[in-house]
Design a protein around this motif. Structure first.
Motif, PDB file in Angstrom:
ATOM      1  N   PHE A   2       7.645   2.741  14.759  1.00 24.21           N
ATOM      2  CA  PHE A   2       8.771   2.414  14.458  1.00 24.21           C
ATOM      3  C   PHE A   2       9.200   3.525  13.353  1.00 24.21           C
ATOM      4  N   GLY A   3       8.161   4.437  13.353  1.00 23.70           N
ATOM      5  CA  GLY A   3       9.128   5.857  12.171  1.00 23.70           C
ATOM      6  C   GLY A   3       9.260   5.396  10.462  1.00 23.70           C
ATOM      7  N   ILE A   4       7.802   4.472  10.309  1.00 23.76           N
ATOM      8  CA  ILE A   4       8.110   3.648   8.937  1.00 23.76           C
ATOM      9  C   ILE A   4       6.976   3.880   7.757  1.00 23.76           C
ATOM     10  N   SER A   5       7.137   4.112   7.330  1.00 24.10           N
ATOM     11  CA  SER A   5       5.814   5.055   6.096  1.00 24.10           C
ATOM     12  C   SER A   5       4.792   3.986   5.634  1.00 24.10           C
ATOM     13  N   PRO A   6       4.109   4.069   5.189  1.00 22.62           N
ATOM     14  CA  PRO A   6       3.188   4.140   4.107  1.00 22.62           C
ATOM     15  C   PRO A   6       3.736   2.579   2.615  1.00 22.62           C
ATOM     16  N   LEU A   7       4.911   3.318   2.139  1.00 18.08           N
ATOM     17  CA  LEU A   7       5.350   2.425   1.696  1.00 18.08           C
ATOM     18  C   LEU A   7       6.299   1.614   2.203  1.00 18.08           C
ATOM     19  N   GLY A   8       6.779   1.809   3.517  1.00 18.11           N
ATOM     20  CA  GLY A   8       7.846   1.188   3.865  1.00 18.11           C
ATOM     21  C   GLY A   8       6.924   0.223   4.554  1.00 18.11           C
ATOM     22  N   TRP A   9       5.847   0.369   5.049  1.00 15.42           N
ATOM     23  CA  TRP A   9       4.838  -0.787   5.857  1.00 15.42           C
ATOM     24  C   TRP A   9       5.237  -1.890   4.744  1.00 15.42           C
ATOM     25  N   LEU A  10       4.901  -1.483   3.011  1.00 13.25           N
ATOM     26  CA  LEU A  10       4.724  -2.705   2.000  1.00 13.25           C
ATOM     27  C   LEU A  10       5.360  -3.126   1.812  1.00 13.25           C
ATOM     28  N   HIS A  11       6.988  -2.524   1.708  1.00 12.64           N
ATOM     29  CA  HIS A  11       8.250  -2.892   2.191  1.00 12.64           C
ATOM     30  C   HIS A  11       8.489  -4.289   2.479  1.00 12.64           C
ATOM     31  N   THR A  12       8.485  -3.833   4.055  1.00 16.21           N
ATOM     32  CA  THR A  12       8.618  -4.630   5.466  1.00 16.21           C
ATOM     33  C   THR A  12       7.190  -6.440   5.248  1.00 16.21           C
ATOM     34  N   LEU A  13       5.876  -5.609   4.916  1.00 17.15           N
ATOM     35  CA  LEU A  13       5.585  -6.450   4.848  1.00 17.15           C
ATOM     36  C   LEU A  13       5.223  -7.291   3.776  1.00 17.15           C
ATOM     37  N   GLY A  14       5.517  -6.679   2.609  1.00 11.27           N
ATOM     38  CA  GLY A  14       5.802  -7.892   0.730  1.00 11.27           C
ATOM     39  C   GLY A  14       6.734  -8.596   1.468  1.00 11.27           C
ATOM     40  N   SER A  15       7.960  -8.480   1.960  1.00 14.33           N
ATOM     41  CA  SER A  15       8.991  -8.838   2.361  1.00 14.33           C
ATOM     42  C   SER A  15       8.847  -9.841   3.227  1.00 14.33           C
ATOM     43  N   LEU A  16       8.212 -10.289   3.838  1.00 15.92           N
ATOM     44  CA  LEU A  16       8.085 -10.766   5.291  1.00 15.92           C
ATOM     45  C   LEU A  16       7.829 -12.211   5.419  1.00 15.92           C
ATOM     46  N   VAL A  41       6.049 -18.806  -3.478  1.00 20.63           N
ATOM     47  CA  VAL A  41       5.498 -17.666  -2.746  1.00 20.63           C
ATOM     48  C   VAL A  41       6.898 -16.816  -2.211  1.00 20.63           C
ATOM     49  N   TYR A  42       7.389 -17.447  -1.710  1.00 22.19           N
ATOM     50  CA  TYR A  42       9.567 -17.047  -2.027  1.00 22.19           C
ATOM     51  C   TYR A  42       9.971 -16.121  -2.497  1.00 22.19           C
ATOM     52  N   LEU A  43       9.095 -16.051  -4.704  1.00 20.81           N
ATOM     53  CA  LEU A  43       9.876 -15.602  -5.263  1.00 20.81           C
ATOM     54  C   LEU A  43       9.382 -14.457  -4.686  1.00 20.81           C
ATOM     55  N   VAL A  44       7.577 -14.507  -5.064  1.00 18.10           N
ATOM     56  CA  VAL A  44       6.681 -13.545  -5.001  1.00 18.10           C
ATOM     57  C   VAL A  44       7.307 -12.248  -4.165  1.00 18.10           C
ATOM     58  N   SER A  45       7.369 -12.639  -3.030  1.00 17.18           N
ATOM     59  CA  SER A  45       7.313 -12.039  -1.390  1.00 17.18           C
ATOM     60  C   SER A  45       9.156 -11.387  -1.338  1.00 17.18           C
ATOM     61  N   MET A  46      10.206 -11.601  -2.318  1.00 17.74           N
ATOM     62  CA  MET A  46      11.520 -11.501  -2.174  1.00 17.74           C
ATOM     63  C   MET A  46      11.617 -10.288  -3.500  1.00 17.74           C
ATOM     64  N   LEU A  47      10.231 -10.400  -4.908  1.00 20.90           N
ATOM     65  CA  LEU A  47      10.563  -9.681  -5.318  1.00 20.90           C
ATOM     66  C   LEU A  47       9.575  -8.174  -4.712  1.00 20.90           C
ATOM     67  N   VAL A  48       8.892  -8.576  -4.318  1.00 18.37           N
ATOM     68  CA  VAL A  48       8.013  -7.055  -3.823  1.00 18.37           C
ATOM     69  C   VAL A  48       8.694  -6.506  -2.756  1.00 18.37           C
ATOM     70  N   GLY A  49       9.902  -7.263  -1.962  1.00 16.95           N
ATOM     71  CA  GLY A  49      10.500  -6.388  -1.236  1.00 16.95           C
ATOM     72  C   GLY A  49      12.067  -5.481  -1.515  1.00 16.95           C
TER      73      GLY A  49
END
Length: 162
Positions: A2-16, A41-49
């Motif tokens: 999907f053309g996603i960088s490793p940091l992009g995956w952290l962003h995606t999986l962190g906010s998912l 869980v929502y707080l941490v995930s939203m802040l990571v994303g």
């Protein structure tokens, strides 16, 4: 993929995790409940994303969405802790956290439509009718959802004061 960088995956999986958690709390409680296990869980995930959007964003509007999301989440989680906040705090909390979920879903829907299926995405233009329709649907859902939440909170307050 999907053309996603490793940091992009952290962003995606962190906010998912915020997506199913928010959906569950909306269905179960009619709102995001910050002082709960799922609320944490929502707080941490939203802040990571929201905080990882800054190095991965390709659109200038993404910076604004990330900053607004962080402010809304912090306000939504903080307002109930203010001394003497009372009943208005629950309204502010609900509005802030619902808008934060909306700000999560707008770029999520956009990214999904612009990346899936891999190599042949459903949308290739930000002005695509499909993308604009999906974003418009999210806006309608936000307005209707906020109205329903405010009515529900007002009824809870009326019942509690009776």
């Amino acid at each position: 993929m999907f053309g996603i960088s490793p940091l992009g995956w952290l962003h995606t999986l962190g906010s998912l995790p915020a997506i199913p958690v928010a959906f569950y709390m909306f269905v179960r409680h009619g709102r995001i409940v910050p002082r709960s296990g799922l609320g944490a869980v929502y707080l941490v995930s939203m802040l990571v994303g929201a905080s990882t959007v800054f190095p991965v964003a390709h659109q200038p509007v993404s910076y604004g969405i990330g900053a607004a999301t962080i402010l809304l989440v912090l306000a939504g989680y903080g307002v109930g802790r203010l001394p003497g906040a009372g009943r208005p705090a629950r309204y502010i909390e609900t509005i802030c956290l619902s808008v934060s979920a909306f700000l999560l879903m707008v770029p999520t829907v956009s990214e999904i439509l612009r990346r899936v299926p891999d190599g042949h995405p459903l949308v290739t233009d930000l002005k695509s009718p499909l993308l604009l329709g999906a974003q418009g649907g999210l806006a309608v859902l936000l307005v209707a959802g906020l109205a329903a939440q405010m009515i529900h909170l007002a009824r809870q307050g009326a019942t509690a004061s009776s």
